[in-house]
Scaffold this active site. Structure first.
Site: not given
Length: 522
Positions: A168, A241, A275, A373
């Site tokens: 997906k 992750e 990331c 983040e």
């Protein structure tokens, strides 16, 4: 009685540089996902029985086809993800080509039965080995920031170890996945072995709840936690992750010109949407101002524009909501005393989703830009006074994906690296660890669990079975029933024969242990 029907919603894929609609899709429904998993499982039954060398032949064809079609695939990546075409080649296509190279070299040996030596005298007459078998159907939910390299490297590892895959992709970047599916099909991977289900979050949730045998997810911490809770309810094994807030430590002996170039690239590659991006930069106070000035000067020289323009260094953000997050972080930092050295604004004349490469100085850990983040082209820089303080600052985060240490002294850099709480720590480079196919990729703390890439990534794609064969099949075993005082005395002797202090005690124990073999058993 009314019968509930599931109505598919639609998504529109847009070029983030221009806002142009590229293609629209109906979201895969729960039923669609279930059918995809069923088809994948049926295909996997035959695939797992195909010899590994035949699988490798197909993988090599895939590698050759990808290299032949690299321009087409890179353009697709750039059109829907926005990154410069050169970055699409180097951080996506190259990664996958090299991952295929690694699997071609290592998979055969990895999947061979592994003999297990028997050290105990009690089991010397046995032959054992570790057997690695595929899970079955591996579900993959992949992100938009690296829409080709992340799902492709994970899918190839799953396929070569005998699994089927249901993928997906992000609803923002599904076109790269269709390129991957086309390459796999044309290379000769069996029909239905690799399935794609395109849709929004409801499609991903349906995949998590489907009858897959393992899940690999790359995305936000919040979504990862929900997936972990759902998976735990049925003991579904997962690899997560979940992003990072990677620190960069610049020591007092660093070469300012070299390190500032590294910082600018590591903070602004893919417009900071990685990331592994450097999101926290700690610089020794003795070189702090010179470093900040060098970074600002280089950031302002970067050319921001459409990724298909060969003159562009930095492309757009993926979506307007990502711009809002960046603006909130920069505004919060300035409100709390940070110094805006350069950037800090939208570039509306370039297109709908562009933001100027930004350098913030004098930041603190009270600012959102150092805690959450940011995922954008922002380099936040903070001074430190000692190596101990730098280590403490680097570890003061809920994340632990990666980090970097920059110094002329390799031994000093590695000593500091060993004390940083992260899944990967590089000395004198950043981000490129993802391109090392042999190296495991994954994080500590809120950055997730499990690993992709390399041998550790292959281990995530197999179940481990221990297979043991007794070589004395006609002999009753010494430890079987027929208990009594004789067995107890013999067992004591046998233990002394192996583990007592001194040769004499061991020999006496050996003599007392003889009835273990000769006694009558049930």
């Amino acid at each position: 009685m009314a019968v509930a029907t599931e109505i598919a919603s639609k998504i529109v894929v847009r070029n983030p540089a221009t806002g142009e609609a590229l293609r629209d899709f109906e979201c895969a429904t729960t039923g669609d996902v279930q059918h995809a998993v069923t088809r994948a499982r049926a295909a996997q039954r035959g695939w797992r029985d195909i010899a590994i060398r035949q699988r490798l032949t197909i993988l090599q064809r895939f590698q050759h086809l990808l290299n032949d079609r690299k321009q087409q695939v890179a353009r697709t990546i750039t059109s829907e993800a926005g990154k410069p075409y050169a970055e699409a080649l180097l951080t996506e296509i190259l990664i996958v080509l090299d991952a295929a190279r690694y699997l071609l070299n290592e998979s055969y040996g990895f999947l061979r039965d592994q003999p297990v030596p028997h050290g105990s005298l009690a089991t010397k007459a046995k032959s054992g080995r570790v057997v690695r078998e595929p899970y079955g159907v591996v579900g993959i939910i992949s992100p938009w920031n690296y829409p080709f390299s992340i799902p492709a490297t994970e899918a190839l590892a799953a396929l070569i170890t005998g699994n089927a895959v249901v993928l997906k992709p992000s609803e923002l970047t599904p076109l790269s996945t269709l390129e991957l599916a086309s390459l796999l099909r044309d290379a000769g991977f069996p029909n239905d072995l690799f399935q794609t289900v395109i849709g929004d979050g409801s499609t991903g949730a349906a995949l998590v709840e489907s009858e897959i045998d393992k899940l690999v997810f790359t995305g936000s911490v919040a979504t990862g936690r929900r997936i972990a809770q759902s998976a735990a309810a049925r003991l579904l094994p997962v690899v997560l992750e979940l992003g990072g807030k990677d620190p960069m430590i610049v020591l007092d002996d660093a070469d300012i010109d070299m390190v500032s170039s590294g910082a600018v690239w590591a903070a602004f590659v893919n417009a900071g949407q990685a990331c592994l991006s450097v999101e926290r930069c700690y610089v020794h106070r003795s070189i702090y101002e010179g470093f900040v000035a060098a970074c600002a000067e280089k950031a302002q020289r970067l050319r921001v524009g459409d990724g298909m323009d060969p003159g562009s260094d930095v492309g757009p953000l993926i979506h307007e909501r990502q711009l809002r997050i960046i603006e909130e972080h920069v505004a919060d930092a300035q409100k709390r005393g940070a110094r805006l050295v350069c950037g800090g604004k939208r570039l509306a004349d370039k297109g709908p989703n562009f933001y100027a490469p930004t350098v913030l100085a004098d930041v603190t850990h009270e600012m959102r830009v150092m805690r959450e983040e940011t995922f954008g082209p922002v380099l936040a820089v903070m001074p430190f006074d000692s190596d101990e303080q730098a280590i403490e600052l680097a570890n003061d985060s809920e994340y632990g994906l990666a980090a970097s240490v920059w110094t002329r002294d390799h031994a000093r850099g590695e000593a500091i690296a060993r004390r940083i709480n992260a899944g990967t720590v590089m000395v004198n480079d950043a981000l490129s660890c993802f391109g090392i196919s042999e190296a495991p990729h994954g994080g500590w703390k809120a950055s997730g669990m499990g690993r992709t890439h390399g041998r550790f990534g292959l281990e995530e794609m197999v179940r481990v079975k221990y297979l043991d064969n007794d070589l004395l099949r006609g002999m009753k075993k010494p430890w079987w029933y027929g208990y009594g005082a004789l067995l107890a005395r013999s067992a004591e002797g046998f233990l002394d024969f192996q583990f007592a202090r001194g040769v004499v005690r061991r020999l006496r124990g050996g003599l007392r242990s003889i009835p273990l073999v000769s006694r009558r058993k049930l």
